[in-house]
Design a protein around this motif. Structure first.
Motif, mmCIF file in Angstrom:
data_model
loop_
_atom_site.group_PDB
_atom_site.id
_atom_site.type_symbol
_atom_site.label_atom_id
_atom_site.label_comp_id
_atom_site.label_asym_id
_atom_site.label_seq_id
_atom_site.Cartn_x
_atom_site.Cartn_y
_atom_site.Cartn_z
ATOM 1 N N MET A 4 6.173 10.390 -15.179
ATOM 2 C CA MET A 4 6.565 11.392 -13.974
ATOM 3 C C MET A 4 7.711 10.877 -13.336
ATOM 4 S SD MET A 4 4.086 12.487 -10.736
ATOM 5 C CE MET A 4 3.893 10.704 -10.150
ATOM 6 N N ARG A 5 8.831 11.601 -12.966
ATOM 7 C CA ARG A 5 9.873 11.453 -12.613
ATOM 8 C C ARG A 5 9.976 11.642 -10.856
ATOM 9 N NH1 ARG A 5 14.519 11.626 -15.618
ATOM 10 N NH2 ARG A 5 15.601 12.626 -14.384
ATOM 11 N N ILE A 6 10.060 10.705 -10.159
ATOM 12 C CA ILE A 6 9.777 10.762 -8.646
ATOM 13 C C ILE A 6 11.536 10.632 -8.083
ATOM 14 C CG2 ILE A 6 8.871 9.799 -6.652
ATOM 15 C CD1 ILE A 6 6.551 8.639 -8.546
ATOM 16 N N LEU A 7 11.799 11.318 -7.391
ATOM 17 C CA LEU A 7 13.149 11.132 -6.696
ATOM 18 C C LEU A 7 12.854 10.641 -5.197
ATOM 19 C CD1 LEU A 7 16.190 11.898 -6.795
ATOM 20 C CD2 LEU A 7 15.688 13.968 -5.487
ATOM 21 N N VAL A 8 13.627 9.633 -4.756
ATOM 22 C CA VAL A 8 13.306 9.207 -3.389
ATOM 23 C C VAL A 8 14.613 9.175 -2.903
ATOM 24 C CG1 VAL A 8 12.573 7.066 -2.229
ATOM 25 C CG2 VAL A 8 11.306 7.731 -4.392
ATOM 26 N N THR A 9 14.632 9.286 -1.700
ATOM 27 C CA THR A 9 15.897 9.281 -0.894
ATOM 28 C C THR A 9 15.859 7.795 -0.044
ATOM 29 O OG1 THR A 9 14.836 10.196 1.166
ATOM 30 C CG2 THR A 9 16.002 11.532 -0.448
ATOM 31 N N GLY A 10 16.924 7.317 -0.419
ATOM 32 C CA GLY A 10 17.107 5.857 0.137
ATOM 33 C C GLY A 10 17.305 4.784 -1.072
ATOM 34 N N LYS A 11 18.069 3.754 -0.721
ATOM 35 C CA LYS A 11 18.264 2.827 -1.756
ATOM 36 C C LYS A 11 18.202 1.346 -1.234
ATOM 37 C CE LYS A 11 21.589 4.509 -5.027
ATOM 38 N NZ LYS A 11 22.920 4.631 -5.576
ATOM 39 N N THR A 38 12.468 0.509 -1.210
ATOM 40 C CA THR A 38 12.483 -0.506 -2.066
ATOM 41 C C THR A 38 11.199 -0.813 -2.527
ATOM 42 O OG1 THR A 38 14.174 -1.391 -0.705
ATOM 43 C CG2 THR A 38 12.988 -3.043 -1.948
ATOM 44 N N SER A 39 9.911 -0.472 -1.813
ATOM 45 C CA SER A 39 8.624 -0.880 -1.942
ATOM 46 C C SER A 39 8.392 0.272 -3.239
ATOM 47 C CB SER A 39 7.967 -0.712 -1.033
ATOM 48 O OG SER A 39 8.049 -1.781 0.016
ATOM 49 N N LEU A 40 8.827 1.383 -3.081
ATOM 50 C CA LEU A 40 8.478 2.471 -3.973
ATOM 51 C C LEU A 40 8.731 1.856 -5.283
ATOM 52 C CD1 LEU A 40 8.854 5.830 -2.175
ATOM 53 C CD2 LEU A 40 7.023 5.243 -3.127
ATOM 54 N N GLN A 41 10.299 1.511 -5.554
ATOM 55 C CA GLN A 41 10.851 1.195 -6.697
ATOM 56 C C GLN A 41 10.039 -0.114 -7.440
ATOM 57 O OE1 GLN A 41 13.489 2.479 -8.165
ATOM 58 N NE2 GLN A 41 13.459 0.978 -9.941
ATOM 59 N N VAL A 42 9.486 -1.126 -6.526
ATOM 60 C CA VAL A 42 8.960 -2.408 -6.969
ATOM 61 C C VAL A 42 7.430 -1.860 -7.576
ATOM 62 C CG1 VAL A 42 7.448 -4.218 -6.135
ATOM 63 C CG2 VAL A 42 10.194 -3.886 -5.293
ATOM 64 N N LEU A 43 6.884 -1.139 -6.829
ATOM 65 C CA LEU A 43 5.439 -0.480 -7.249
ATOM 66 C C LEU A 43 5.593 0.550 -8.381
ATOM 67 C CD1 LEU A 43 3.337 -0.381 -4.033
ATOM 68 C CD2 LEU A 43 3.522 -2.197 -5.588
ATOM 69 N N GLY A 44 6.733 0.996 -8.295
ATOM 70 C CA GLY A 44 6.710 2.175 -9.490
ATOM 71 C C GLY A 44 7.046 1.728 -10.648
ATOM 72 N N GLN A 45 7.745 0.693 -10.772
ATOM 73 C CA GLN A 45 8.108 -0.170 -12.018
ATOM 74 C C GLN A 45 6.749 -0.868 -12.756
ATOM 75 O OE1 GLN A 45 11.096 -2.983 -10.828
ATOM 76 N NE2 GLN A 45 12.702 -1.332 -11.414
#
Length: 299
Positions: A1-8, A14-21
């Motif tokens: 699933m491809r999730i587009l998130v606004t913000g870097k 950042t938490s989404l990136q950590v958990l998503g991985q």
């Protein structure tokens, strides 16, 4: 699933990136220089190029006091940009998840706010965040708006990191004691967002769309929260720091803060089976990440 998130660089993205991985999800974060939320039209090319399955709108203008004078900028970022994202989501026929805030309420209710309570923001920040909600609802029914409050984490700027920094050079810190709310851990917000995103992508049920409240369990005041932070830091080897409780009147700010920021999360639990951890539990995890684990009791 491809999730587009606004913000870097924000706490939640950042938490989404950590958990998503960890979950094997493809998290595509967009921010400067690809997009500039003060120019909402800049969102269209990268969103279309990403071809996401779902959009998570987490970036925001969060300088609550500066918003009182930067009204137009705050409106573009918090109000108009989410509206553009929602219109793009509608065109792409995908869901959008959007983070909103307790500041949409006046803060004068005796009990915790529910989703049925009428918003009545008392600050420019709150008004612009409410505008974002309104524009999303007008653009698409395929949305989930999640109001949260008192966000902290090991990432970005937040109250926990500010207290720890102050505690390095001070023996006493004055903190407001007459504002009540629910501290909310960004990693827990991200966990909930990813769970909801996966569900709404595969299920078109309208009952899992709409507005929900998403906060850590339990309530406290800023002064009590600060006390818990310093006690937790002391258990991890930091020096003790006293908290001097003060009133909101003792610490005037350009923007008015809600005296009551408590949000009732029952609807979220009933709909998605999601309830965030109690805030003291999450605070322990945050302090472990920022300082290290508690020192063992010599006894």
């Amino acid at each position: 699933m491809r999730i587009l998130v606004t913000g870097k660089e924000g706490q939640v993205d950042t938490s989404l990136q950590v958990l998503g991985q960890k979950l094997g999800l493809e998290i595509i974060r967009i921010g400067l220089p690809e997009i500039d939320l003060s120019q909402p039209e800049s969102l269209e090319p990268p969103v279309r190029e990403a071809r996401p399955d779902v959009i998570i709108s987490s970036a925001a203008y969060t300088a609550v006091d500066k918003a009182e004078t930067e009204t137009e900028l705050a409106q573009k970022i918090n109000g108009d940009a989410p509206g553009v994202l929602a219109r793009l989501a509608a065109e792409l026929d995908i869901p959008i998840l959007h983070l909103s805030t307790d500041y949409v309420f006046a803060g004068d209710k005796a009990d915790a706010y529910t989703e049925a309570d009428m918003p009545a923001p008392v600050s420019v920040y709150g008004k612009t965040k409410l505008s974002g909600e309104t524009q999303i609802r007008a653009a698409t029914d395929n949305h989930v708006i999640l109001r949260t409050a008192w966000v902290y984490s090991p990432y970005g700027n937040n109250f926990v990191k500010t207290m720890l920094r102050l505690g390095e050079t001070r023996d006493e810190v004055s903190v407001v004691a007459d504002q009540h709310g629910c501290p909310t851990y960004a990693l827990e917000i991200a966990r909930a967002l990813l769970a909801i995103a996966q569900q709404v992508v595969i299920d078109r049920d309208p009952t899992i769309r709409g507005t929900f409240h998403l906060t850590g369990q339990g309530e406290t005041t800023w002064a009590e929260f600060a006390t818990a932070i310093f006690k937790g830091a002391e258990k991890r080897g930091r020096k003790p720091v006293r908290v001097n409780p003060i009133t909101t009147a003792d610490y005037p700010t350009p923007a008015k803060r809600p005296a009551n920021s408590r949000l009732n999360g029952d609807k979220l639990d009933d709909t998605f089976g999601l309830r965030l951890d109690p805030w003291p539990t999450s605070l322990d995890d945050c302090l472990d990440r920022l300082i290290g684990p508690k020192e063992e009791d010599p006894s």
